[in-house]
Design a protein around this motif. Sequence first.
Motif, PDB file in Angstrom:
ATOM      1  N   PHE A   1       0.818  -1.210   0.000  1.00 51.91           N
ATOM      2  CA  PHE A   1       0.000   0.000   0.000  1.00 51.91           C
ATOM      3  C   PHE A   1       0.853   1.261   0.000  1.00 51.91           C
ATOM      4  O   PHE A   1       0.440   2.293  -0.529  1.00 51.91           O
ATOM      5  N   GLN A   2       2.060   1.196   0.546  1.00 52.98           N
ATOM      6  CA  GLN A   2       2.975   2.340   0.517  1.00 52.98           C
ATOM      7  C   GLN A   2       3.366   2.693  -0.920  1.00 52.98           C
ATOM      8  O   GLN A   2       3.663   3.838  -1.214  1.00 52.98           O
ATOM      9  N   THR A   3       3.338   1.716  -1.827  1.00 47.98           N
ATOM     10  CA  THR A   3       3.661   2.006  -3.235  1.00 47.98           C
ATOM     11  C   THR A   3       2.550   2.830  -3.894  1.00 47.98           C
ATOM     12  O   THR A   3       2.758   3.392  -4.967  1.00 47.98           O
ATOM     13  N   ILE A   4       1.395   2.908  -3.248  1.00 44.73           N
ATOM     14  CA  ILE A   4       0.240   3.627  -3.790  1.00 44.73           C
ATOM     15  C   ILE A   4       0.054   4.977  -3.097  1.00 44.73           C
ATOM     16  O   ILE A   4      -0.208   5.990  -3.746  1.00 44.73           O
ATOM     17  N   ALA A   5       0.170   4.977  -1.764  1.00 47.03           N
ATOM     18  CA  ALA A   5      -0.055   6.201  -0.973  1.00 47.03           C
ATOM     19  C   ALA A   5       0.588   6.004   0.406  1.00 47.03           C
ATOM     20  O   ALA A   5       0.852   4.872   0.812  1.00 47.03           O
ATOM     21  N   PRO A   6       0.818   7.105   1.148  1.00 50.35           N
ATOM     22  CA  PRO A   6       1.436   6.978   2.479  1.00 50.35           C
ATOM     23  C   PRO A   6       0.665   6.003   3.372  1.00 50.35           C
ATOM     24  O   PRO A   6      -0.551   6.088   3.498  1.00 50.35           O
ATOM     25  N   THR A   7       1.417   5.070   3.964  1.00 47.10           N
ATOM     26  CA  THR A   7       0.817   3.982   4.743  1.00 47.10           C
ATOM     27  C   THR A   7       1.470   3.881   6.110  1.00 47.10           C
ATOM     28  O   THR A   7       2.691   3.948   6.236  1.00 47.10           O
ATOM     29  N   LEU A   8       0.635   3.700   7.129  1.00 46.07           N
ATOM     30  CA  LEU A   8       1.083   3.520   8.507  1.00 46.07           C
ATOM     31  C   LEU A   8       0.739   2.109   8.941  1.00 46.07           C
ATOM     32  O   LEU A   8      -0.388   1.654   8.752  1.00 46.07           O
ATOM     33  N   LEU A   9       1.699   1.419   9.535  1.00 45.17           N
ATOM     34  CA  LEU A   9       1.429   0.128  10.148  1.00 45.17           C
ATOM     35  C   LEU A   9       1.384   0.353  11.656  1.00 45.17           C
ATOM     36  O   LEU A   9       2.348   0.847  12.236  1.00 45.17           O
ATOM     37  N   ILE A  10       0.255   0.028  12.251  1.00 45.50           N
ATOM     38  CA  ILE A  10       0.109   0.131  13.712  1.00 45.50           C
ATOM     39  C   ILE A  10       0.333  -1.243  14.312  1.00 45.50           C
ATOM     40  O   ILE A  10      -0.380  -2.195  13.994  1.00 45.50           O
ATOM     41  N   ASP A  11       1.338  -1.342  15.169  1.00 43.35           N
ATOM     42  CA  ASP A  11       1.631  -2.597  15.849  1.00 43.35           C
ATOM     43  C   ASP A  11       0.853  -2.615  17.162  1.00 43.35           C
ATOM     44  O   ASP A  11       1.243  -1.999  18.145  1.00 43.35           O
ATOM     45  N   ALA A  12      -0.277  -3.329  17.149  1.00 45.31           N
ATOM     46  CA  ALA A  12      -1.132  -3.414  18.337  1.00 45.31           C
ATOM     47  C   ALA A  12      -0.944  -4.738  19.072  1.00 45.31           C
ATOM     48  O   ALA A  12      -1.674  -5.046  20.001  1.00 45.31           O
ATOM     49  N   ASP A  13       0.054  -5.512  18.642  1.00 40.56           N
ATOM     50  CA  ASP A  13       0.328  -6.800  19.276  1.00 40.56           C
ATOM     51  C   ASP A  13       1.265  -6.598  20.467  1.00 40.56           C
ATOM     52  O   ASP A  13       2.223  -5.827  20.380  1.00 40.56           O
ATOM     53  N   LYS A  14       0.981  -7.277  21.555  1.00 39.79           N
ATOM     54  CA  LYS A  14       1.828  -7.152  22.756  1.00 39.79           C
ATOM     55  C   LYS A  14       3.259  -7.624  22.503  1.00 39.79           C
ATOM     56  O   LYS A  14       4.186  -7.175  23.165  1.00 39.79           O
ATOM     57  N   ASN A  15       3.445  -8.508  21.533  1.00 37.56           N
ATOM     58  CA  ASN A  15       4.793  -8.978  21.207  1.00 37.56           C
ATOM     59  C   ASN A  15       5.619  -7.921  20.478  1.00 37.56           C
ATOM     60  O   ASN A  15       6.829  -8.050  20.392  1.00 37.56           O
ATOM     61  N   ARG A  16       4.941  -6.925  19.903  1.00 35.30           N
ATOM     62  CA  ARG A  16       5.602  -5.830  19.172  1.00 35.30           C
ATOM     63  C   ARG A  16       6.490  -6.335  18.030  1.00 35.30           C
ATOM     64  O   ARG A  16       7.544  -5.771  17.745  1.00 35.30           O
ATOM     65  N   SER A  17       6.055  -7.383  17.369  1.00 38.32           N
ATOM     66  CA  SER A  17       6.861  -8.002  16.311  1.00 38.32           C
ATOM     67  C   SER A  17       7.118  -7.048  15.144  1.00 38.32           C
ATOM     68  O   SER A  17       8.226  -7.014  14.603  1.00 38.32           O
ATOM     69  N   ALA A  18       6.116  -6.286  14.742  1.00 35.24           N
ATOM     70  CA  ALA A  18       6.311  -5.356  13.622  1.00 35.24           C
ATOM     71  C   ALA A  18       7.299  -4.248  14.006  1.00 35.24           C
ATOM     72  O   ALA A  18       8.131  -3.831  13.192  1.00 35.24           O
ATOM     73  N   LEU A  19       7.227  -3.779  15.244  1.00 32.57           N
ATOM     74  CA  LEU A  19       8.181  -2.762  15.702  1.00 32.57           C
ATOM     75  C   LEU A  19       9.605  -3.317  15.740  1.00 32.57           C
ATOM     76  O   LEU A  19      10.555  -2.625  15.353  1.00 32.57           O
ATOM     77  N   VAL A  20       9.755  -4.554  16.185  1.00 27.80           N
ATOM     78  CA  VAL A  20      11.082  -5.187  16.184  1.00 27.80           C
ATOM     79  C   VAL A  20      11.585  -5.319  14.742  1.00 27.80           C
ATOM     80  O   VAL A  20      12.738  -5.029  14.446  1.00 27.80           O
TER      81      VAL A  20
END
Length: 195
Positions: free
Chosen positions: A25-44
Amino acid sequence: MIIAITALKGGVGKTTTAVHLAAYFQTIAPTLLIDADKNRSALVWSKEDKLPFYVASQAGSPGLISKFTHIIIDTQARPEPEELEDLAIGSDLLILPTTPNHLDLDSTVKAIELLKPLKANYKVLLTKVDSRTINGREARKFLEAAQLPLFKTDIPLLVAFQRSPSRGVIVKDFPDERSHLGWSKYVAVGKEILR
């Protein structure tokens, strides 16, 4: 567009799906990924600063949301029914990734039973499909027989998906001969969403 990736069971490719759809989706328009998982895997995964989109924690996201066209939410595994209801109300689409494994399919069916009364817009995504076995085909037949909304594209089981987080990159940027296959499958899923 707000897309939430959710599952009642861990290990089904939830974060991998969130990261790769955010990249598409970032290739189309500005995209934010919200990491709402307690493991914070996307943030890592994003610590190396090599992902092509912005990743924020759930707590840090409210002030950012208005700056982005697309929001992808990597939800916590095993959300409570109240959380599923909030996701159903607040999302344009819920994606339920599942592997062809019987236990994962069973958890997906249970999640859908919780979503049906909410009139949620949801779709099932088959992940970790090994083309050398018939499990993926059997899982697809099972989901189709249950008349569940299902993406036409399956996500293959690839080593590159397992190893790309350690380098902080999406699969297409991981040095493996099959990486582009993995990326092409998420591109196809993204295009299905936009149809």
